[in-house]
Scaffold this motif. Structure first.
Motif, mmCIF file in Angstrom:
data_model
loop_
_atom_site.group_PDB
_atom_site.id
_atom_site.type_symbol
_atom_site.label_atom_id
_atom_site.label_comp_id
_atom_site.label_asym_id
_atom_site.label_seq_id
_atom_site.Cartn_x
_atom_site.Cartn_y
_atom_site.Cartn_z
ATOM 1 N N ASN A 1 0.835 -1.221 0.296
ATOM 2 C CA ASN A 1 -0.434 0.306 -0.078
ATOM 3 C C ASN A 1 0.937 1.411 -0.019
ATOM 4 O O ASN A 1 0.765 1.617 -0.847
ATOM 5 C CB ASN A 1 -0.494 -0.342 1.207
ATOM 6 C CG ASN A 1 -1.033 -1.040 1.216
ATOM 7 O OD1 ASN A 1 -2.142 -1.198 0.536
ATOM 8 N ND2 ASN A 1 -2.142 -1.440 1.815
ATOM 9 N N GLU A 2 1.572 1.403 0.662
ATOM 10 C CA GLU A 2 2.705 2.866 0.865
ATOM 11 C C GLU A 2 4.252 2.520 0.120
ATOM 12 O O GLU A 2 4.874 0.962 0.190
ATOM 13 C CB GLU A 2 2.877 3.158 2.181
ATOM 14 C CG GLU A 2 1.309 3.055 3.085
ATOM 15 C CD GLU A 2 1.383 4.713 2.926
ATOM 16 O OE1 GLU A 2 2.095 5.652 2.494
ATOM 17 O OE2 GLU A 2 0.491 5.058 3.099
ATOM 18 N N ARG B 1 14.240 3.007 -10.141
ATOM 19 C CA ARG B 1 15.059 3.614 -8.309
ATOM 20 C C ARG B 1 15.511 4.914 -7.712
ATOM 21 O O ARG B 1 15.151 5.211 -7.216
ATOM 22 C CB ARG B 1 15.927 1.830 -8.359
ATOM 23 C CG ARG B 1 15.834 1.784 -6.749
ATOM 24 C CD ARG B 1 16.695 0.611 -6.021
ATOM 25 N NE ARG B 1 18.039 1.440 -6.137
ATOM 26 C CZ ARG B 1 19.114 1.621 -5.255
ATOM 27 N NH1 ARG B 1 18.355 1.123 -4.377
ATOM 28 N NH2 ARG B 1 19.784 1.367 -5.785
ATOM 29 N N VAL B 2 16.672 5.312 -9.006
ATOM 30 C CA VAL B 2 17.210 6.124 -8.537
ATOM 31 C C VAL B 2 16.651 7.199 -9.094
ATOM 32 O O VAL B 2 16.939 7.321 -10.200
ATOM 33 C CB VAL B 2 18.342 5.572 -8.652
ATOM 34 C CG1 VAL B 2 19.595 7.212 -8.638
ATOM 35 C CG2 VAL B 2 19.368 4.433 -8.281
ATOM 36 N N PRO B 3 16.502 8.547 -8.687
ATOM 37 C CA PRO B 3 16.097 9.988 -9.593
ATOM 38 C C PRO B 3 17.254 9.707 -10.377
ATOM 39 O O PRO B 3 18.520 9.924 -10.407
ATOM 40 C CB PRO B 3 15.869 11.232 -8.196
ATOM 41 C CG PRO B 3 16.264 9.899 -6.627
ATOM 42 C CD PRO B 3 16.736 9.005 -7.660
ATOM 43 N N GLU B 4 16.694 10.513 -11.502
ATOM 44 C CA GLU B 4 17.332 10.653 -12.791
ATOM 45 C C GLU B 4 18.473 12.204 -13.246
ATOM 46 O O GLU B 4 19.844 11.491 -13.661
ATOM 47 C CB GLU B 4 15.805 11.164 -13.948
ATOM 48 C CG GLU B 4 15.220 10.704 -14.508
ATOM 49 C CD GLU B 4 16.625 9.113 -15.504
ATOM 50 O OE1 GLU B 4 15.932 8.468 -14.983
ATOM 51 O OE2 GLU B 4 17.535 9.801 -16.350
ATOM 52 N N PRO B 5 18.372 13.054 -12.264
ATOM 53 C CA PRO B 5 19.702 13.797 -11.493
ATOM 54 C C PRO B 5 20.621 13.012 -11.319
ATOM 55 O O PRO B 5 22.153 12.773 -11.634
ATOM 56 C CB PRO B 5 19.119 15.021 -10.733
ATOM 57 C CG PRO B 5 17.596 14.949 -11.411
ATOM 58 C CD PRO B 5 16.652 13.766 -11.497
ATOM 59 N N ILE B 6 21.028 11.855 -10.338
ATOM 60 C CA ILE B 6 21.552 11.395 -9.290
ATOM 61 C C ILE B 6 21.903 10.460 -10.617
ATOM 62 O O ILE B 6 23.133 9.881 -10.954
ATOM 63 C CB ILE B 6 21.188 10.615 -8.270
ATOM 64 C CG1 ILE B 6 20.709 12.037 -7.387
ATOM 65 C CG2 ILE B 6 22.531 9.897 -7.770
ATOM 66 C CD1 ILE B 6 22.288 12.152 -7.059
ATOM 67 N N ARG B 7 21.451 9.536 -11.138
ATOM 68 C CA ARG B 7 21.486 8.328 -12.111
ATOM 69 C C ARG B 7 22.228 8.932 -13.289
ATOM 70 O O ARG B 7 23.145 8.434 -14.151
ATOM 71 C CB ARG B 7 19.748 7.975 -12.841
ATOM 72 C CG ARG B 7 20.270 6.281 -13.545
ATOM 73 C CD ARG B 7 18.645 6.127 -13.507
ATOM 74 N NE ARG B 7 18.965 4.853 -14.911
ATOM 75 C CZ ARG B 7 18.220 5.281 -16.025
ATOM 76 N NH1 ARG B 7 18.414 6.326 -16.378
ATOM 77 N NH2 ARG B 7 18.757 4.309 -16.785
ATOM 78 N N PRO C 1 6.535 -1.569 -6.036
ATOM 79 C CA PRO C 1 5.862 -1.885 -5.310
ATOM 80 C C PRO C 1 6.779 -3.719 -4.702
ATOM 81 O O PRO C 1 6.690 -3.562 -3.308
ATOM 82 C CB PRO C 1 4.228 -2.084 -5.066
ATOM 83 C CG PRO C 1 4.041 -1.228 -6.641
ATOM 84 C CD PRO C 1 5.847 -1.276 -6.862
ATOM 85 N N GLY C 2 7.264 -4.083 -6.078
ATOM 86 C CA GLY C 2 7.750 -5.551 -5.024
ATOM 87 C C GLY C 2 9.146 -5.210 -5.109
ATOM 88 O O GLY C 2 9.616 -6.187 -4.537
ATOM 89 N N SER C 3 9.732 -3.928 -5.448
ATOM 90 C CA SER C 3 11.179 -4.232 -4.654
ATOM 91 C C SER C 3 11.339 -3.470 -3.108
ATOM 92 O O SER C 3 10.506 -2.817 -2.456
ATOM 93 C CB SER C 3 11.647 -2.721 -5.454
ATOM 94 O OG SER C 3 13.067 -2.208 -5.016
ATOM 95 N N PHE C 4 11.967 -4.175 -2.517
ATOM 96 C CA PHE C 4 12.175 -4.157 -1.462
ATOM 97 C C PHE C 4 14.132 -3.356 -0.393
ATOM 98 O O PHE C 4 14.256 -3.339 0.253
ATOM 99 C CB PHE C 4 12.255 -4.958 -0.281
ATOM 100 C CG PHE C 4 10.776 -5.726 0.153
ATOM 101 C CD1 PHE C 4 9.710 -5.411 0.981
ATOM 102 C CD2 PHE C 4 10.384 -6.727 -1.111
ATOM 103 C CE1 PHE C 4 8.612 -5.391 1.085
ATOM 104 C CE2 PHE C 4 8.997 -6.989 -1.069
ATOM 105 C CZ PHE C 4 8.767 -7.062 -0.122
#
Length: 322
Positions: free
Chosen positions: A247-248, A299-305, A269-272
Motif C-alpha cells: 500500500n505504501e 529506482r534512482v532519481p534521474e539527476p543522480i542516475r 511495489p515489489g522492490s524492497f
DNA sequence: GCGACAG
DNA sequence: ATCTTGTCGC
C-alpha cells in the motif's frame, strides 16, 4: 601511527588521523550552525495547473541539478566529478560538466564531504561564472546582490532561483546527530530554549548538507544504501517495508530516539531495496520526497542516475585513448 | 571489547 | 566507490 597528508598551501604537514578527524568534526559543527532544514526558496513545485499553462512562468521550479563522483578502476585516487542539470518537466539534460582530478583525502565513513565536496564545489563555481541560456538572468543580478550582502561563506553562488541540487549521498541522515533515546523529549520539556539550539546541533551533517551550506543552494540527499544511525539498519527498514505491504511506498525513518532522519522510498511495489531521502539544506523532507518522486523513472532519481552513468562513461573515455 | 559505518 | 555473467522479464 597511521598518518594522512594535509595540504596547507605550500607546505605539507603530516598529522595523525585522529587530529584530522577532530578538525573535521569541528568544521562540521561550525557549518552546521548555518544549516536550514525547512523550505527556504522562492520557487514553487510545478502543479498540474502550472504545467497545463506551459510551465514557463517565473517562480516554478524548472531545473534540477545532480552531482556524483566516479573512480577509475585501476587507480582509486583518480576521480571524475560530474554536474548535470535536468529539465524537471521533461527530465532532459540541459547541462553537463566533468572534472577529472586526483584525490588525496581518503574516504572515511561520516566524513565523505571532505573527500568529495571540493571537486563538486569547483564544478558549481565554474557553472556560476559562465552564462548559460537557461539561466534566469533577472534573478541572477538580484541573487548576486543578495549574496553579497548576506553571505558569510567564501563562496558566492549564483545558481538562479529556480533550481535545486540533488546529491549522491546523505543529508541530515548522518551519524553525527546521534543522541540517546528520549534525551530530546526530556530537553524539550525542561529546557525548551537550549533544546531549540541543540536541535540544530543534533542534526547529522552529510555531504548534501555540506554542499548546500557552502554553495548556499537548496539540496536534498539521496542515499542508495543506509548509513546506520540511531538504531536504523537496512534489515530494520526492509522489515518495516514488508509489514507495510504494497500500500505504501514511503517510510519515515524514525530512529530509537524518536527523531526522524529522512524517508525510505521504493519506486516499485515489489522492490524492497529503497532509496534513502534526507534533507540537505533549505528544503523540507516533504518537499524533498516530492521532488525525488517526480524525478524517479527508475529506482534512482534521474539527476543522480544521469550524473552516475555519465560520470563513469566520461572517465572510461578519457583514461584510455584520450 | 567488538562490530557497524553514505561514497 | 569498483570488480563481475548471465539471466529473467517487460
Amino acid at each position: 601511527m597511521e598518518t594522512l597528508e594535509r595540504d596547507t598551501g605550500d607546505s605539507k604537514e603530516a598529522s595523525s588521523s585522529a587530529e584530522i578527524q577532530n578538525s573535521w568534526v569541528e568544521a562540521q559543527d561550525s557549518l552546521k550552525t548555518r544549516l536550514v532544514t525547512e523550505d527556504d526558496f522562492r520557487w514553487q513545485l510545478p502543479t498540474a495547473a502550472s504545467t497545463a499553462i506551459g510551465g514557463g512562468e517565473c517562480g516554478v521550479l524548472k531545473y534540477v541539478g545532480g552531482v556524483d563522483i566516479s573512480f577509475a578502476k585501476d587507480d582509486p585516487s583518480i576521480a571524475c566529478g560530474t554536474l548535470v542539470v535536468l529539465d524537471l518537466q521533461t527530465l532532459e539534460l540541459v547541462y553537463e560538466d566533468y572534472s577529472v582530478v586526483t584525490l588525496h583525502i581518503p574516504y572515511v565513513p561520516a566524513f565523505l564531504a571532505f573527500r568529495e565536496a571540493p571537486i563538486l564545489l569547483q564544478l558549481l563555481e565554474k557553472m556560476k561564472t559562465c552564462d548559460h541560456p537557461f539561466y534566469p538572468q533577472v534573478f541572477l543580478c538580484i541573487y548576486f546582490l543578495f549574496n553579497l550582502l548576506s553571505s558569510n561563506s567564501g563562496i558566492v553562488m549564483v545558481f538562479g532561483c529556480e533550481q535545486m541540487l540533488m546529491v549522491d549521498g546523505n543529508g541530515i541522515l548522518h551519524p553525527r546527530g546521534k543522541c540517546p533515546p528520549h534525551w530530546q523529549t526530556f530537553c524539550w520539556i525542561f529546557f525548551p530554549v537550549s533544546a531549540y539550539c541543540s536541535s540544530i546541533l543534533l542534526n547529522g551533517f552529510g555531504l548534501a548538507c555540506h554542499l548546500g551550506v557552502l554553495a548556499n543552494l537548496p539540496t536534498i540527499g539521496i542515499g542508495k544504501n543506509l548509513h546506520h544511525v540511531d538504531g536504523l539498519s537496512q534489515s530494520t527498514v526492509r522489515q518495516l517495508l514488508e509489514t507495510k505491504g504494497t500500500n505504501e511506498d514511503i517510510l519515515s525513518l524514525r530512529g530509537d530516539s524518536g527523531r526522524t532522519w529522512g524517508a525510505a522510498m521504493r519506486s516499485n511495489p515489489g522492490s524492497f531495496k529503497p532509496i534513502y531521502i534526507s534533507v540537505g539544506h533549505r528544503v523540507s523532507l516533504a518537499t524533498a520526497v516530492k521532488i525525488a518522486r517526480m524525478t524517479s523513472k527508475y529506482r534512482v532519481p534521474e539527476p543522480i542516475r544521469q550524473a552516475d552513468i555519465r560520470s563513469r562513461d566520461y572517465l572510461r573515455k578519457h583514461q584510455s585513448g584520450g
